[in-house]
Enzyme design. Structure first.
Site, PDB file in Angstrom:
ATOM      1  N   PHE A 138      13.934  23.404 -61.497  1.00 21.57           N
ATOM      2  CA  PHE A 138      12.770  22.890 -62.218  1.00 21.57           C
ATOM      3  C   PHE A 138      12.671  21.398 -61.944  1.00 21.57           C
ATOM      4  O   PHE A 138      13.601  20.642 -62.222  1.00 21.57           O
ATOM      5  CB  PHE A 138      12.887  23.128 -63.725  1.00 21.57           C
ATOM      6  CG  PHE A 138      11.664  22.693 -64.487  1.00 21.57           C
ATOM      7  CD1 PHE A 138      10.599  23.557 -64.677  1.00 21.57           C
ATOM      8  CD2 PHE A 138      11.573  21.401 -64.994  1.00 21.57           C
ATOM      9  CE1 PHE A 138       9.459  23.156 -65.362  1.00 21.57           C
ATOM     10  CE2 PHE A 138      10.438  20.988 -65.681  1.00 21.57           C
ATOM     11  CZ  PHE A 138       9.373  21.869 -65.864  1.00 21.57           C
ATOM     12  N   ASP A 222      17.958  15.477 -58.276  1.00 19.55           N
ATOM     13  CA  ASP A 222      17.179  15.348 -59.503  1.00 19.55           C
ATOM     14  C   ASP A 222      18.159  15.276 -60.672  1.00 19.55           C
ATOM     15  O   ASP A 222      18.765  16.271 -61.055  1.00 19.55           O
ATOM     16  CB  ASP A 222      16.253  16.560 -59.625  1.00 19.55           C
ATOM     17  CG  ASP A 222      15.444  16.597 -60.923  1.00 19.55           C
ATOM     18  OD1 ASP A 222      15.815  15.893 -61.879  1.00 19.55           O
ATOM     19  OD2 ASP A 222      14.466  17.355 -60.976  1.00 19.55           O
ATOM     20  N   LYS A 251      14.363  11.134 -69.107  1.00 17.52           N
ATOM     21  CA  LYS A 251      14.936  11.646 -70.355  1.00 17.52           C
ATOM     22  C   LYS A 251      15.857  10.645 -71.062  1.00 17.52           C
ATOM     23  O   LYS A 251      15.410   9.745 -71.733  1.00 17.52           O
ATOM     24  CB  LYS A 251      15.626  12.979 -70.087  1.00 17.52           C
ATOM     25  CG  LYS A 251      14.621  14.109 -69.788  1.00 17.52           C
ATOM     26  CD  LYS A 251      15.283  15.457 -69.750  1.00 17.52           C
ATOM     27  CE  LYS A 251      14.293  16.577 -69.472  1.00 17.52           C
ATOM     28  NZ  LYS A 251      13.436  16.902 -70.621  1.00 17.52           N
TER      29      LYS A 251
END
Length: 401
Positions: A138, A222, A251
């Site tokens: 994702f 990532d 995040k």
């Protein structure tokens, strides 16, 4: 406002991309605890989906934000920005990278990485643009990062996807089989968080890295969900003994203040003025927040706590697994842990929340994700597991497992 009124307004005016949410709205928080409008306590074991790494209302963090808000929040990247420059310097110092670009989210950080990969080969006069990503991955919600995401369910409503992305099983030979003269890079997550907390093996990652270096491919990691201490080191790639060309962050970097970052080696930093940018990216508030996050993580030995508490939580969950045959697996790194069940867990997650324990589902809907703030203590974990065990047992006793 009462929760029913909030739900009514949401239903009438908000574009429903989140489905039927858990009927709770929070008003305040402290550390690992959130409080709703009735002052009911909830143990936060999802941290805004791996965002609030320092918990809620950390006094040092709040003080830094107040100080910055009272001065300036945003000017423009038309001018120099002191905390932006300081944060770029700090990230370079604590990582193996030379250059940093700031944006507002993980998807934007991955977009920047994708564009930089293409730009790098364009500047070399080479027509290389394809990026290999892994099935079950994702990488974001933009069109390009949706195409990069190796899950068809996210892609289908928006087809045709932008070209240039190849989703492949995490198998070296299968990756080799799709390489051609247009292949530019491989982009991976070391822990496929949304994919169900699936941890890539060190052997696989090292073989993949070596293959990329041998064939002149850029290696992109990532770290949007795994970075900033979440997995037991400041950056997860440090545990794999590889040095990627590019990593992406978001995040936990801002502890709730939106920020994304792309870090790269200087030889890869080929963007020229006008080729990329971001209006809000790297503004005074966001970069001041991230500077404070990094300072607190170092000053309070947060990484050490992540490893201790992560081991403790994982061991306790493994012990529970022995009691319930429908708990299929417990896996993860640091304080990013998944519990796989033999049935869909959406309703179980809701019941856990109503009982005072906040988690989330991932991995096709049968994995419960535990991602508490990195400041979590044993007392929090013990209480969380008490709630978890009670609700899971009740769920099973009712024949819903």
């Amino acid at each position: 406002m009462k929760i029913d009124e909030i739900i009514s307004y949401d239903s009438q005016y908000y574009v429903n991309v989140f489905g039927s949410r858990i009927p709770i709205a929070f008003e305040k928080g402290e550390g690992c605890i959130l409080y709703d409008s009735q002052n009911k306590e909830y143990l936060d074991f999802i941290s805004g989906i791996s965002v609030c790494n320092l918990g809620h209302s950390h006094p040092k963090f709040v003080t830094a934000l107040k100080d910055q808000i009272e001065k300036l929040i945003h000017t423009s990247s038309l001018f120099y920005i002191e905390p932006q420059a300081l944060l770029a310097k700090r990230l370079a110092e604590v990582s193996k990278f030379d250059k940093v670009f700031f944006c507002n989210s993980g998807a934007e950080a991955n977009e920047a990485a994708i564009k930089l990969v293409r730009n790098y080969f364009y500047k070399k006069g080479l027509s290389k643009y394809k990026i290999i990503t892994l099935e079950n991955s994702f990488h974001g919600r933009t069109l390009a990062t949706t195409a990069a995401t190796g899950q068809k369910k996210y892609q289908k409503p928006f087809e045709p996807m932008p070209e240039g992305f190849i989703n492949v099983e995490a198998d070296i030979e299968k990756i080799k089989s799709v390489i051609d003269d247009k292949t530019a890079a491989v982009m991976i997550e070391l822990v496929q968080a949304e994919g169900g907390i699936k941890v890539l093996s060190k052997e696989f990652v090292q073989k993949l890295f070596a293959f990329c270096k041998e064939h002149g491919l850029l290696f992109v990691i990532d770290e949007v969900q795994t970075g900033i201490g979440r997995c037991g080191s400041l950056f997860c790639f440090e545990q794999y003994d590889v040095t990627p060309d590019i990593i992406t962050l978001a995040k936990g970097l801002g502890n709730g203040v939106p920020i994304g970052a792309m870090l790269c080696k200087k030889e890869v930093a080929t963007f020229e003025p006008g080729e990329h940018g971001s209006t809000f990216g790297g503004n005074l508030l966001a970069t001041r927040a991230a500077l404070e996050v990094l300072r607190i993580i170092e000053e309070e030995n947060i990484i050490e706590n992540v490893n201790k508490m992560g081991d403790y939580l994982k061991q306790k969950l493994l012990e529970l697994k022995e009691q319930f045959d429908f708990m299929v697996d417990v896996r993860g790194l640091g304080l990013l842990i998944g519990v796989e069940f033999s049935f869909p867990v959406k309703e179980l997650v809701k019941e856990l929340a109503l009982a005072g324990l906040l988690t989330s589902s991932c991995g096709g809907g049968n994995v419960i994700r535990f991602a508490p703030p990195l400041i979590v203590q044993k007392t929090h974990i013990d209480k969380a597991l008490e709630i978890f065990k009670d609700v899971v047992k009740r769920y099973a006793d009712m024949g819903r497992a």
